[in-house]
Structure formats: C-alpha cells, structure tokens
Motif scaffolding. Structure first.
Motif, PDB file in Angstrom:
ATOM      1  N   VAL A  40       0.834  -1.206   0.000  1.00 19.14           N
ATOM      2  CA  VAL A  40       0.000   0.000   0.000  1.00 19.14           C
ATOM      3  C   VAL A  40       0.870   1.258   0.000  1.00 19.14           C
ATOM      4  N   PHE A  41       1.922   1.274   0.821  1.00 24.20           N
ATOM      5  CA  PHE A  41       2.756   2.478   0.888  1.00 24.20           C
ATOM      6  C   PHE A  41       3.431   2.771  -0.438  1.00 24.20           C
ATOM      7  N   PHE A  42       3.729   1.738  -1.199  1.00 22.84           N
ATOM      8  CA  PHE A  42       4.436   1.965  -2.462  1.00 22.84           C
ATOM      9  C   PHE A  42       3.498   2.469  -3.554  1.00 22.84           C
ATOM     10  N   MET A  43       2.235   2.129  -3.458  1.00 19.51           N
ATOM     11  CA  MET A  43       1.301   2.361  -4.570  1.00 19.51           C
ATOM     12  C   MET A  43       1.250   3.794  -5.130  1.00 19.51           C
ATOM     13  N   PRO A  44       1.241   4.849  -4.285  1.00 16.80           N
ATOM     14  CA  PRO A  44       1.106   6.203  -4.849  1.00 16.80           C
ATOM     15  C   PRO A  44       2.176   6.550  -5.874  1.00 16.80           C
ATOM     16  N   ASN A  45       3.308   5.842  -5.805  1.00 18.89           N
ATOM     17  CA  ASN A  45       4.387   6.086  -6.740  1.00 18.89           C
ATOM     18  C   ASN A  45       4.046   5.884  -8.182  1.00 18.89           C
ATOM     19  N   LEU A  46       3.073   4.970  -8.402  1.00 18.80           N
ATOM     20  CA  LEU A  46       2.762   4.626  -9.781  1.00 18.80           C
ATOM     21  C   LEU A  46       1.808   5.627 -10.396  1.00 18.80           C
ATOM     22  N   ILE A  47       1.195   6.465  -9.546  1.00 22.50           N
ATOM     23  CA  ILE A  47       0.226   7.424 -10.062  1.00 22.50           C
ATOM     24  C   ILE A  47       0.976   8.653 -10.558  1.00 22.50           C
ATOM     25  N   GLY A  48       0.576   9.153 -11.707  1.00 24.16           N
ATOM     26  CA  GLY A  48       1.291  10.274 -12.310  1.00 24.16           C
ATOM     27  C   GLY A  48       1.084  11.585 -11.582  1.00 24.16           C
ATOM     28  N   GLY A  49       2.016  12.508 -11.810  1.00 24.06           N
ATOM     29  CA  GLY A  49       2.023  13.784 -11.105  1.00 24.06           C
ATOM     30  C   GLY A  49       0.751  14.592 -11.268  1.00 24.06           C
ATOM     31  N   GLN A  75       6.457   9.602  -2.380  1.00 21.57           N
ATOM     32  CA  GLN A  75       7.806   9.043  -2.450  1.00 21.57           C
ATOM     33  C   GLN A  75       8.240   8.211  -1.254  1.00 21.57           C
ATOM     34  N   ILE A  76       7.538   8.321  -0.122  1.00 22.56           N
ATOM     35  CA  ILE A  76       7.979   7.546   1.037  1.00 22.56           C
ATOM     36  C   ILE A  76       8.026   6.053   0.693  1.00 22.56           C
ATOM     37  N   GLY A  77       7.011   5.574  -0.017  1.00 25.00           N
ATOM     38  CA  GLY A  77       6.962   4.159  -0.355  1.00 25.00           C
ATOM     39  C   GLY A  77       8.150   3.710  -1.182  1.00 25.00           C
ATOM     40  N   TYR A  78       8.513   4.518  -2.145  1.00 25.07           N
ATOM     41  CA  TYR A  78       9.638   4.192  -3.040  1.00 25.07           C
ATOM     42  C   TYR A  78      10.940   4.114  -2.244  1.00 25.07           C
ATOM     43  N   MET A  79      11.175   5.159  -1.445  1.00 27.18           N
ATOM     44  CA  MET A  79      12.411   5.203  -0.667  1.00 27.18           C
ATOM     45  C   MET A  79      12.425   4.096   0.384  1.00 27.18           C
ATOM     46  N   MET A  80      11.239   3.816   0.951  1.00 32.29           N
ATOM     47  CA  MET A  80      11.127   2.744   1.932  1.00 32.29           C
ATOM     48  C   MET A  80      11.595   1.408   1.351  1.00 32.29           C
TER      49      MET A  80
END
Lengths: 280, 279
Positions: free
Chosen positions: A104-113, A154-159
């Motif tokens: 779940v934490f990673f998911m927002p990364n895939l959504i465009g700006g 970005q927290i998910g990506y860096m995590m």
C-alpha cells in the motif's frame, strides 16, 4: 569477435544513436547556444551574448522561485528520508501484515504527477475550506501541500530501497554489537546507519533531484497561484517560455542555469554521502 | 530471540493498519466524490453521497464524453507499450555493442548516456519540441523515437552494467559455432539480459505512462491526447472546472495503474530496488 561485431554497427548501435542525437544531443547543444540568442522560433536566432543571463538574475519571479524550490527541496528531502527510513526499520521487524503495508505504501508512486496533484487538491482544499481558506490563498499553503503530496508519493519508493539496504546488513554485526552491550540507539547510529549508507546516498540523490525538477505536481496542485508565488523553478521556466513571447531566450538561459544547479548539487551530494560509506 | 523481536508486534500492526487506511484515504475520497453531484464536491467533499447528492454514473458518462477518455486511453497504451518495447530492443543491442566493441565512440556514447540522465527536461524542452515538430514526429508513432532518444540514457547505462557481468566465453563459443552477431545476440545474450529487461521496462513504463510535459509539447494534442494531457485539459479548457467529471476521470486514470500494479507487483518492487542499486 570485436571485428565481426564492429561491422554490425548499423544494426546494433545506429537506431539508439540516431534517436539519442535527435532526442537529446542536438536539443541540448542548441539549447546552450540559444541561451545566448534572441529568438521566438529556433530559425530566427540572433546572437546577443550574456543579455539573457542578466535578465535571468534580475527577474524577481525567478529569484523567488529559486528560493522557494531550495526550501521545498530541503524540507521534502529531510521529511521523506527520515520517515521512509523509520518505516523501513519498523517493517523489517517481521510484524504481521508487513507485505500488505509495503504494497500500500508503495502504490502512490505509480500514479502520475497530474493525477496526484488533483487528488490532493480535493483533499487539502476540503480541509482548508473548514477555515474558509484554499490552497491558493497563500503560497505557504501551497508549499506544505506540495511537501505532503511528495511525502505521500515518495515515502513508499524510498522505503523499498531502505528495506533492501537494511536486509543486507549481516545479522552477526547487530548480534555482536548487542553482546558488546550497545544500546538500541547506539546500534542505530553506529551500525545500522553506516551500513545502509549506500541506500542513503541513492535515496537522497533521488529525492533531491525529484524535488528540484518537480513540475507536474506543482502545475496540478496550485499552478503557481497566488500570482506566481508558489511556482517552482521548472514551472517558472515553462511559464517564461510559453507565457510571454520575446522571452524565449530568457527562458532558455534560465534552463541552462537550472541544469547547472541540478548538476552541481547532485555531484556535491554524491561526493558528500559517498565519503561516509563503509567498505565491506 | 525471535519471540523478543515481535514483543510489541501487535501494537505495530495496529499502528500500521491505521496508517494504511490513512494512506488509501485520498484515493478513496476521490472515488466517493466521483459519484456526487458536481455542485456538492467542493462544498461537502467529506460527505458520503446519499439522496440528491448521489448521481450514479452521470459524472463518468459526462467526463468520458468531454475528454474522449477511450481515445486517450488508447493513445496512452499505444505510446507506452510501443516506446517501452522499442527502448528495450534498441538500447539492449546498443549497450551490448558499446560494451563489447572498445572504441572512442563506445566510451563517448557511454558517458553521454550517463550525462543525459541528470539533465533536467526543461533544458531541452523548447529545442526538442521545435526539432520534433520540424521532423514531423508529432504523431504517436513519431513520439516513440523521441522517447527512445530521451530514455536511452538510463536504459543503456543499466544494460551496460549488466552486460559487463556476462562472461565473454559464452558469446565466443556461439560465434565459433557459426552464429552471426545478430544470432548471438538474440539466442545467447538477450535471454541472459531478461531480468534487466524487466527492470528497465518497469522504470520506463512508470515514466512514460505518467509523463505529461513531453507529450504535451511534442504531440499534436488537438488530434492525440494521452491520459495526463486529457485530465489537465479538463481543468484548463473551461472557465469553471467540472469537478464531477474531474473526479470520475481521476478514478478512471488510476484504475489501469492499480491493475498493472496488482499483476506485476513483485517485479515492480524488485525492479525499483535493482534500478536504484545500479543507478
């Protein structure tokens, strides 16, 4: 083998080379040249020396967006990395549901700006409406809105990157520190953090350059409102190019300054954190 | 030892469960509002649509008409899939070539690729859009070439890192057995490169699918819009924004991403880690 392969240059290397030349190399070189010219389309360029650069550094909106971007980048780099690292530490303890949380934490990364910007515009404006305010009421709201948005994205990506760094630490190292009587805080600062330094280098690099280059989210969330006060550098450059005619040269000069800034900051950052990495 | 580790495990699980709900909340809010009558969205964004607020699929129908959503979806899918396929094929071949043929060209190409990764798009934005226009690259097919050029940096760099680790003997054996370089590449090298291909594909898909500025400047957007462009158009094209249509289109824009994520989650997370370590 090298000789026979060399004859196959047209098949192997040419397509990429041609596209790279058109998509990157020519625009880049032309961009540097045009920053010294006055032009409205590329064909009517006339050399004028450093005139554009003088205009860049006397442009109040540019200087404002420069500080705004620097402040935004520093704040978002600190928040994202500290929070992502903390979450990564907690999610490597082997608690129940770890996989679901990571997913779940990673998911927002895939959504465009652009989409992200409008999602948060709805939510933040909804909250601010309780106080009769909107995101574009004051550039401070836009600032924190962007910070929150970037944290969420970005927290998910860096995590994920920190988790893989933490998992690569040999277990014996932590055990040895415990046997020697190290407190948890000591283990964190003297074992864990030095050992994940390569991940820290990568994550600060990514967050730093992402913050500096941010465009889509800025465009969608506030579009620089109120009156260009929440404009980051990338959006400022875009508006200079396409906002008023006759300023294309200034826009290009701004872009060159921007490019130099990003490059210098990235190099300094990599140097700084690389020296803190421990050799295994 | 194990027992001690998860002593407060349940507390953490509760904490993270709450955080997970908070994390999904913004998306959930958009979904809820996509079924609300448009005048109520800005006024009462946190209320569940009941009674006169609830409009069934009206927002979706209106939004799809306004921005021709399925055309945008088709364009986005076409551009993303074709660009990623072309990038993988061309850059892996190029990376193999410049890793195996030692020459001044190879070295220059490698460092240029590395360099291009750091250059912000604004630096080339204006000249690239003019050049692409001059060369008639403003169609969904033309833009593939632009993406290949602009995406080459990262992909060539990552493939080069991997090709260096392949023992030369394997390729030489194939050559001695009479394979041409093309056969050697497709029968021997390319299958070994598969994990890197997946990484590159994931990273490039995430970039191209969501990219707004490059297609906005390069494509002839009167004829072809991608999803991010269509959504921005919904905001910019009219005096007051139709919030209902906007919410519905945001939901439709997120759905393909969620589906992609559900199917490729394992590869995406692996790809991100591999990409970060190489980069």
């Amino acid at each position: 083998m090298h000789k026979s392969l060399k004859r196959y240059f047209p098949v192997f290397a040419f397509p990429t080379l041609a596209a790279f030349t058109i998509g990157f190399f020519i625009p880049f070189v032309m961009g540097i040249y045009l920053s010294f010219c006055k032009f409205t389309t590329v064909t009517d360029a006339r050399f004028i020396g450093f005139g554009n650069y003088l205009k860049v550094f006397t442009d109040k909106t540019f200087l404002h967006s420069l500080w705004y971007t620097v402040a935004f980048t520093i704040v978002s780099v600190v928040f994202i990395n500290v929070l992502a690292f903390a979450v990564a530490m907690l999610l490597t303890k082997g608690i129940k549901g770890t996989n679901l949380f990571r997913t779940v934490f990673f998911m927002p990364n895939l959504i465009g700006g652009i989409v992200l910007g409008y999602i948060w515009q709805l939510l933040l404006n909804g909250i601010l409406a309780q106080y009769q305010k909107t995101l574009t009421y004051n550039s401070v709201y836009g600032f924190w809105g962007l910070v929150i948005l970037m944290c969420w994205q970005q927290i998910g990506y860096m995590m994920i990157i920190y988790i893989s760094g933490i998992q690569n630490i040999p277990g014996e190292l932590i055990e040895a520190a415990k046997i020697d009587g190290a407190k948890p805080a000591q283990i964190l600062f003297h074992v864990t953090i030095p050992m994940v330094m390569p991940s820290i280098t990568i994550c600060t690099f990514l967050t730093l350059t992402n913050g500096f280059k941010l465009f889509d989210q800025n465009l969608a969330l506030t579009n620089g409102e109120p009156s260009r006060m929440s404009e980051l550098l990338a959006l400022n450059i875009f508006n200079t190019f396409y906002g008023r005619t006759g300023y294309e040269g200034v826009g290009q000069a701004k872009a060159v300054v921007f490019f130099l800034l990003v490059t210098i900051i990235a190099i300094i950052q990599i140097r700084l954190t690389r020296t803190k990495e421990v050799q295994q | 030892m194990e027992v001690k580790k998860v002593k407060h495990g349940w507390l953490l699980t509760v904490f993270f469960s709450l955080l997970t709900v908070a994390w999904v909340f913004p998306i959930l809010l958009v979904v809820i509002n996509s079924f609300k009558k448009k005048v109520y969205i800005s006024r009462k964004p946190f209320e569940i649509p009941f009674g006169k607020m609830f409009v069934e699929l009206e927002n979706y129908v209106r939004g799809m008409e306004k921005i021709k959503f399925f055309d945008a979806l088709k364009n986005s899918l076409f551009i993303t899939i074709c660009s990623v396929a072309v990038i993988i094929l061309c850059t892996s071949m190029c990376a193999w070539y410049i890793s195996r043929v030692k020459s001044a060209f190879s070295t220059a190409m490698y460092y240029l690729c590395l360099f291009s990764m750091i250059v912000p798009f604004q630096m080339v934005m204006f000249t690239l859009s003019k050049l692409a226009n001059m060369l008639h690259l403003y169609s969904p097919i033309g833009i593939i070439l632009v993406y290949l050029g602009f995406g080459a940096g990262l992909s060539v760099f990552m493939f080069c890192g991997f090709v260096r680790g392949i023992p030369l003997e394997i390729e030489e054996a194939a050559m001695i057995d009479g394979c041409t370089p093309i056969q050697t590449f497709f029968h021997v090298v390319f299958p070994i490169l598969k994990p890197t291909c997946i990484t590159v594909a994931i990273l490039q898909t995430m970039w191209i699918w969501n990219d707004y500025l490059l297609p906005y400047l390069v494509l002839d957007i009167k004829r072809w819009k991608t999803i991010p462009i269509a959504i921005q158009y919904l905001k910019g094209g009219y005096g007051s924004v139709d919030m209902g249509a906007m919410m519905a289109m945001l939901v439709l824009a997120i759905i393909p991403i969620i589906i992609f994520y559900m199917f490729c989650q394992k590869y995406i997370i692996k790809g991100v880690v591999a990409g970060a370590v190489k980069g």
